[in-house]
Design an enzyme around this catalytic site. Structure first.
Site, PDB file in Angstrom:
ATOM      1  N   SER A 143      51.114  51.407  70.066  1.00  0.00           N
ATOM      2  CA  SER A 143      52.239  50.466  70.000  1.00  0.00           C
ATOM      3  C   SER A 143      52.143  49.532  71.185  1.00  0.00           C
ATOM      4  O   SER A 143      51.614  49.898  72.250  1.00  0.00           O
ATOM      5  CB  SER A 143      53.569  51.220  70.056  1.00  0.00           C
ATOM      6  OG  SER A 143      54.658  50.343  70.302  1.00  0.00           O
ATOM      7  N   TYR A 156      58.785  57.563  74.153  1.00  0.00           N
ATOM      8  CA  TYR A 156      57.960  56.898  73.142  1.00  0.00           C
ATOM      9  C   TYR A 156      56.893  56.044  73.813  1.00  0.00           C
ATOM     10  O   TYR A 156      55.713  56.103  73.457  1.00  0.00           O
ATOM     11  CB  TYR A 156      58.850  56.042  72.242  1.00  0.00           C
ATOM     12  CG  TYR A 156      58.089  55.196  71.255  1.00  0.00           C
ATOM     13  CD1 TYR A 156      57.587  55.760  70.088  1.00  0.00           C
ATOM     14  CD2 TYR A 156      57.881  53.842  71.486  1.00  0.00           C
ATOM     15  CE1 TYR A 156      56.874  54.987  69.172  1.00  0.00           C
ATOM     16  CE2 TYR A 156      57.174  53.061  70.577  1.00  0.00           C
ATOM     17  CZ  TYR A 156      56.684  53.640  69.429  1.00  0.00           C
ATOM     18  OH  TYR A 156      55.981  52.874  68.530  1.00  0.00           O
TER      19      TYR A 156
END
Length: 280
Positions: A143, A156
């Protein structure tokens, strides 16, 4: 119809929604002899696999389970004759806090188990087969949150940074076996995980939230077009195909240019949008 994956067997984890589902559909139309859609959502996965076509099958899989990941690879090899492409795409986010000081870290271990351990297990178990059968392509989803520092969802972000570094290390280690390991960094892609919707939110509230999120996300994106799961799937197809046979250890960023410059702090804006949506 493309035949870039003709004769190849592919696994896509997190394949029952979002980027994974787009990749399953694209791999299936690109001539893959079999695409195994792996996901924890059994009922949805079974239905989607049946809908897409005869060359797609579903296997319920928790990627944080060593046994489950091995069973997934074993099915590809034993039932369909091999494994040529492993797309470790499954991932989860953690709860959103205004500040890391408020984060209770209660979901840290689960986030790391799915996002990091799941990728490592999928890479290792696929590579063990590939190393003995001529090589293959392994693709891991990270990501921009792991590559570009910012506010919020620290667990995350940390997990995706780990995926980036691990994948480059694996690319070096596995190159001797003709196994390519590459990474895709999605940006602001409209998926369920990126919707930030709360349980109990009305349909009107959800729609308003999505509209506001779109505006927030585009505010720091040079290309003023919302990215789609299909955009990311196209990058995965390139990395899965023989077009990228000389490509390993790279990161393809699909973000409309977000990481080319500074990002704004979205966290307060998202919380404010959530609060307004919950009132509808």
């Amino acid at each position: 119809m493309s035949e870039e994956l003709s004769g190849k067997v592919a696994i896509v984890t997190g394949g029952a929604s979002g980027i994974g589902l787009a990749a399953v559909r694209l791999f299936a139309t690109a001539g893959a002899s079999k695409v195994i859609m792996a996901d924890v959502n059994g009922a949805t996965g079974e239905a989607l696999a049946a809908e897409i076509g005869d060359n797609v099958v579903f296997q319920e899989t928790d990627v944080s389970s060593e046994t489950a990941v091995q069973a997934l690879v074993d099915r590809a090899v034993n039932d369909f004759g091999g494994l040529h492409v492993m797309f470790n795409n499954a991932g989860i986010s953690n709860r959103l806090f205004d500040s890391f000081l408020d984060d209770d870290l209660q979901d840290f271990r689960r986030t790391m188990d799915v996002n990091v351990l799941g990728v490592m297990l999928g890479t290792q178990r696929a590579a063990r087969h590939m190393a003995a059968h001529g090589g293959g392509s392994i693709i891991n989803t990270a990501s921009i949150g792991g590559a570009h520092a910012g506010f919020g969802v620290m667990s995350y972000r940390a997990s995706k940074a780990a995926v980036l570094h691990f994948s480059k290390c694996a690319a070096i280690d596995l190159a001797q076996h003709n196994i390519r390991v590459n990474v895709i960094n999605p940006g602001h892609i409209r998926t369920k995980m990126a919707s930030w919707s709360d349980t109990g939110m009305s349909e009107a509230g959800f729609n308003q939230l999505q509209s506001e999120l779109d505006e927030i996300n585009l505010s720091d994106q040079p290309i003023k077009r919302l990215g789609t799961p299909e955009d990311v799937a196209e990058a995965a197809l390139y990395l899965a195909s023989d077009r990228s046979r000389q490509v390993t250890g790279i990161v393809i960023t699909v973000d409309g240019g977000v990481t080319a410059g500074d990002c704004v702090n979205h966290v307060k804006q998202i919380h404010d949008a959530q609060a307004r949506a919950m009132k509808l």
